[in-house]
Design an enzyme around this catalytic site. Structure first.
Site, mmCIF file in Angstrom:
data_model
loop_
_atom_site.group_PDB
_atom_site.id
_atom_site.type_symbol
_atom_site.label_atom_id
_atom_site.label_comp_id
_atom_site.label_asym_id
_atom_site.label_seq_id
_atom_site.Cartn_x
_atom_site.Cartn_y
_atom_site.Cartn_z
ATOM 1 N N ARG A 151 0.833 -1.219 0.000
ATOM 2 C CA ARG A 151 0.000 0.000 0.000
ATOM 3 C C ARG A 151 0.865 1.265 0.000
ATOM 4 N NH1 ARG A 151 -3.059 -3.768 -0.449
ATOM 5 N NH2 ARG A 151 -5.213 -3.878 0.279
ATOM 6 N N SER A 166 -10.536 -0.773 3.448
ATOM 7 C CA SER A 166 -9.744 -0.947 4.674
ATOM 8 C C SER A 166 -9.335 0.418 5.200
ATOM 9 C CB SER A 166 -8.467 -1.734 4.380
ATOM 10 O OG SER A 166 -8.757 -3.005 3.897
ATOM 11 N N GLU A 172 -4.726 3.567 6.485
ATOM 12 C CA GLU A 172 -4.407 3.435 5.067
ATOM 13 C C GLU A 172 -5.063 4.602 4.318
ATOM 14 O OE1 GLU A 172 -6.448 1.311 1.834
ATOM 15 O OE2 GLU A 172 -5.402 -0.415 2.694
#
Ligand code: EPU
Length: 338
Positions: free
Chosen positions: A164, A238, A334
């Site tokens: 990520r 997420s 995130e």
């Protein structure tokens, strides 16, 4: 590409949070983007480029210039017996690109089916799911520098992809707009069905020799059963990254919590699913007025309608604190919190 002022962003972020931008404009070509960047009223302002707005949490109005990437188009650049190189506009919806690949029987992105967002936003956080990451099919991208308007190319190594992560979230944060991406897809497929849930779903579907279309169908099925559809319930996927922890800490935790899941990262580190940690702290399915933690996947924070971004942020902080207290692990968002 009209410049609008005091612009409501509620429809432009999948969390569905109300926030206004001082200026807003949509561009449909590199030329339009370059013209917008030269406008004197926006030049000194902070800039934010929106793809699908699927990885963002607004906690206040944005006192700057929001630009929406509307660059479309998907074209084959070159191909050989095994591979095809495809260029897609940064404003293409990610899943539309996946559908294009499936229709033409080009493999490599089927595990990334149904991820919200756009092609241009995908490299920023190296989107990933079910054992595949964008970097596995990424060849090159073109991006416009927000200060100079110049077009630059970045290859796979220059993007510094990680879990990520990319250079655009770190050293070059806020400096570039991704205008197009070139992918390397396969004509002879190597399927990635190692992820437990895919295997089980394909078995349930009674597929013995899966095609890329079957894998995509399995992924769509899993996502739809676990993850809320942003069109129905506001969310940004997420909210946290899965933390990587030292093996030593993991072994200690396992004494106390024998069921703790993990994935190996290196000889000295493992990744622990944040969803599991959050669930263990009792947050899964928690509803606080008009927002909360999703009932099927604790990693996803949700807005049931009318929630304020600052409240969702506070919930995230409370979750981080409780996990730190119970497990000694610090979660990191995130989602980009603004
Ligand atoms: N788990 C729980 N409780 C929960 C959620 C998960 O115990 O509420 C456990 C599961 O039982 C399983 C493990 O955690 O053992 C992993 O769960 P899952 O397969 O749902 O994946 P994840 O690690 O929670 C990551 C990505 C997702 C991606 C899936 C599948 C991150 C931050 N998230 O989630 O990506 O779809 O794997 O590959 O890495 C996103 O980035 O927005 C996203 C949805």
């Amino acid at each position: 590409m009209t410049l609008q002022t005091d612009f409501q962003l509620k429809q432009y972020n999948t969390f569905g949070i109300e926030a206004k931008a001082r200026y807003f404009a949509r561009f449909e070509s590199v030329g339009e983007l370059q013209q917008l960047l030269q406008l004197p009223e926006v030049q000194p302002l902070e800039k934010l480029v929106l793809g699908g707005g699927s990885n963002l949490l607004f906690t206040k109005d944005f006192d700057g210039f929001v630009l929406q990437n509307g660059i479309k188009g998907i074209e084959v650049l070159r191909e050989n017996e095994e591979e095809v190189y495809i260029k897609a506009g940064g404003g293409e919806t990610w899943h539309d690109f996946v559908l294009y690949a499936l229709q033409h029987n080009y493999g490599g992105v089927e595990n990334l089916s149904l991820i919200p967002g756009t092609v241009g936003a995908a490299p920023l956080q190296n989107i990933g799911a079910y054992g595949v990451e964008l970097k596995d099919v990424f060849e090159e991208l073109e991006a416009v520098h927000l200060q100079t308007g110049q077009v630059h190319s970045f290859d796979n190594a220059t993007c510094k992809f990680g879990y990520r992560e990319s250079i655009f979230k770190n050293d070059l944060k806020g400096q570039y707009v991704v205008t197009s991406v070139i992918f390397r897809l396969s004509k002879t497929h190597t399927l990635n069905t190692s992820y437990g849930a895919i295997k089980t779903t394909l078995e349930e579907m009674q597929v013995q020799h899966p095609s890329i279309q079957d894998v995509s169908a399995a992924v769509c099925h899993i996502r739809q059963s676990k993850l809320p559809d942003p069109k129905q319930i506001g969310n940004a996927g997420s909210f946290f990254k899965n933390p990587e922890i030292p093996l030593q800490l993991f072994e200690q935790l396992r004494q106390q919590f024998p069921g703790i899941p993990s994935y190996p990262v290196s000889e000295t580190t493992v990744k622990v699913p944040a969803g599991w940690l959050i669930e263990q702290c009792g947050w899964k399915g928690k509803v606080i007025g008009n927002y909360g933690v999703h009932k099927n996947q604790a990693l996803v924070l949700v807005n049931y309608g009318g929630a304020k971004g600052e409240h969702v942020r506070q919930l995230a902080f409370d979750i981080i604190a409780s996990i730190e207290e119970k497990f000694g692990i610090r979660l990191h968002p995130e989602v980009n919190i603004l």
